[in-house]
Write an enzyme that holds these catalytic residues in place. Structure first.
Site, PDB file in Angstrom:
ATOM      1  CE1 TYR A  45      -3.961   2.175   0.701  1.00  0.00           C
ATOM      2  CE2 TYR A  45      -2.609   3.160   2.422  1.00  0.00           C
ATOM      3  CZ  TYR A  45      -3.738   3.175   1.634  1.00  0.00           C
ATOM      4  OH  TYR A  45      -4.651   4.196   1.763  1.00  0.00           O
TER       5      TYR A  45
ATOM      6  CG  ASP B 177       2.144   1.240  24.673  1.00  0.00           C
ATOM      7  OD1 ASP B 177       1.761   1.738  23.588  1.00  0.00           O
ATOM      8  OD2 ASP B 177       3.221   1.564  25.210  1.00  0.00           O
TER       9      ASP B 177
END
Ligand code: NAD
Ligand code: UDP
Length: 311
Positions: free
Chosen positions: A144, A205
Site C-alpha cells: 500500500y 500499549d
C-alpha cells in the site's frame, strides 16, 4: 461536467459522489466492489446523471468526454489491502497508470487519492509535504505505502512528460458513515465492539497516535483541491492528534463506560505518530476541518447503531 470517480462505491468515494451529484454534475462511478457496495450509491442508481460501471482499474477502459477524474480505487484498510498484497500493488501501479492514460486521452484533470502512509513511520512530526518519509519497502504495509508512492510518481511524471493536469491529495485517517462493519480500521472496530458489548481491541500499549478527520471535511478538501490551481501534494486531515488509547477511552465513554479494553500485539511497521501539518491546505485551498473529534464520532456512532439494528 462529466466526472469519473473510481472507488465511488466505497466509503469516501460514495460521499464524494453525493456531493458531485448534488452539484448537478454527470457522474460515472467505477468500482470493482471489492470493499465497496452499490448500496452506497443507492440514491443515485436511477438518476439520469449517474452511471455505475463495475470494472477493475487494473484493466484499461475507454470512457469518452471526461472533464475530471477522482482516482480513489484502492482498499484503504490494512486488513483489506494486506489480504492480497500483490493485487493491492497492481491496483496502485496499473490502476493509476490506466486512469492517467484515460485522463490524457480525454484531456481531463486527474486527482489522485494518496495517503499519509507515503510518510511511513515518520521521523518528522507533524508531517509536512516536503518530508520524503520513512517507509519499509519489504514490510507488510509496503504493498500500500510503496503502491501509493509509485502512484504519486506516475502522476507527477504524466504531468511533466505529457502536461496532464494533476492534483495529489495525501489523505490522513478519515471516518464516517458507510465504513464497513468488518473494515478493520480503528474507528469502526472500536465503535462496533463497544456497541456489541465486546472488548475494544487496543493494539500495542495504545500510545501510538493518529489524527481523525470526519468524511464531510475531507470531501470538501478534495473538491477544493480538484477545482483550485494548486497541484499538490497536499495533506488533507484533521490536525487533532490522539493516542489510540485516548480514542478507545473516548468511544468507551460515548457508548458504554463499562466496555472492557483489551491489549493485542502491535502489527508490524505500525506508525508510531501521525499528525498532518495542514499549512499548505490552509494557504492554497483555504481549507481546514470544521468537525471536532467527538462531533464526528457521534455521527459515525449513529450510523453503526442503525446498521447493527438492521442486521
Ligand atoms: P474503501 O475501501 O471504502 O474504498 C475503496 C473503493 O475502491 C471500494 O469501493 C473498492 O471496491 C474500490 N476498489 C478497490 N480496488 C479496486 C480496483 N482494483 N478497481 C476498482 N475499484 C477498486 O476505502 P476509502 O476509505 O473510501 O478510501 C478511498 C481512497 O482514499 C483510497 O484510495 C485510499 O487509499 C484513500 N485513503 C483513505 C484513507 C481513509 O482514512 N479512509 C486514508 C488515506 C487514503
Ligand atoms: N488499531 C487498534 N485496534 C484496532 C484497529 C487498529 O489499536 O482494532 C490501531 C492500529 O494498530 C494503528 C491505529 O489503530 O496504530 C490506526 O489503525 P488503522 O488500521 O485504523 O489505520 P492506519 O494504521 O492505517 O493508520
Amino acid at each position: 461536467m462529466k466526472i469519473l470517480v473510481t472507488g465511488g462505491a466505497g466509503f469516501i468515494g460514495s460521499h464524494l459522489v453525493d456531493r458531485l451529484m448534488e452539484s448537478g454534475h454527470q457522474v460515472v462511478c467505477l468500482d470493482n466492489l471489492y470493499t465497496g457496495a452499490t448500496v452506497n450509491n443507492a440514491q443515485w442508481l436511477d438518476h439520469p446523471n449517474f452511471q455505475f460501471i463495475q470494472h477493475d482499474v487494473v484493466e484499461a477502459i475507454a470512457i469518452e468526454g471526461l472533464d475530471q477524474i477522482y482516482h480513489l480505487a484502492c482498499p484503504a484498510s490494512p486488513v483489506h489491502y494486506q489480504f492480497d498484497p500483490i493485487k493491492t500493488a497492481k491496483t496502485n501501479f496499473l490502476g493509476t497508470l490506466n486512469m492517467l492514460e484515460l485522463a490524457k486521452q480525454c484531456s481531463a484533470r486527474l486527482l489522485l487519492a494518496s495517503t499519509s502512509e507515503v510518510y511511513g513511520d515518520p521521523l518528522l512530526h507533524p508531517q509536512h509535504e516536503e518530508y520524503w518519509g520513512n517507509v519499509n519497502c519489504t514490510g507488510i504495509r509496503s504493498c500500500y505505502d510503496e503502491g501509493k508512492r509509485i502512484a504519486e510518481t506516475l502522476t507527477f511524471d504524466f504531468h511533466r512528460q505529457f502536461g496532464t493536469e494533476i492534483r495529489v491529495a495525501r489523505i490522513f485517517n478519515t471516518h464516517g458513515a458507510r465504513m464497513l462493519e468488518n473494515d478493520g480500521r480503528v474507528v469502526s472496530n472500536f465503535i462496533v465492539q463497544a456497541l456489541k458489548g465486546i472488548p475494544l481491541t487496543v493494539y500495542g500499549d495504545g500510545s501510538q497516535t493518529r489524527s481523525f478527520c470526519y468524511v464531510s471535511d475531507l470531501v470538501e478538501g478534495l473538491i477544493r483541491l480538484m477545482n483550485g490551481n494548486y497541484i499538490g501534494p497536499v495533506n488533507l486531515g484533521n490536525p487533532g492528534e490522539y493516542t489510540i488509547l485516548q480514542l478507545a477511552q473516548t468511544i468507551q465513554k460515548m457508548i458504554n463506560p463499562d466496555a472492557e479494553l483489551i491489549f493485542k500485539p502491535l502489527p508490524q511497521d505500525d506508525p508510531q505518530r501521525r499528525q498532518p501539518d495542514i499549512s499548505a491546505a490552509k494557504f492554497h485551498l483555504g481549507w481546514e476541518p470544521t468537525v471536532a473529534l467527538e462531533e464526528g464520532l457521534s455521527k459515525t456512532i449513529a450510523y453503526f447503531r442503525d446498521r447493527l439494528k438492521e442486521a
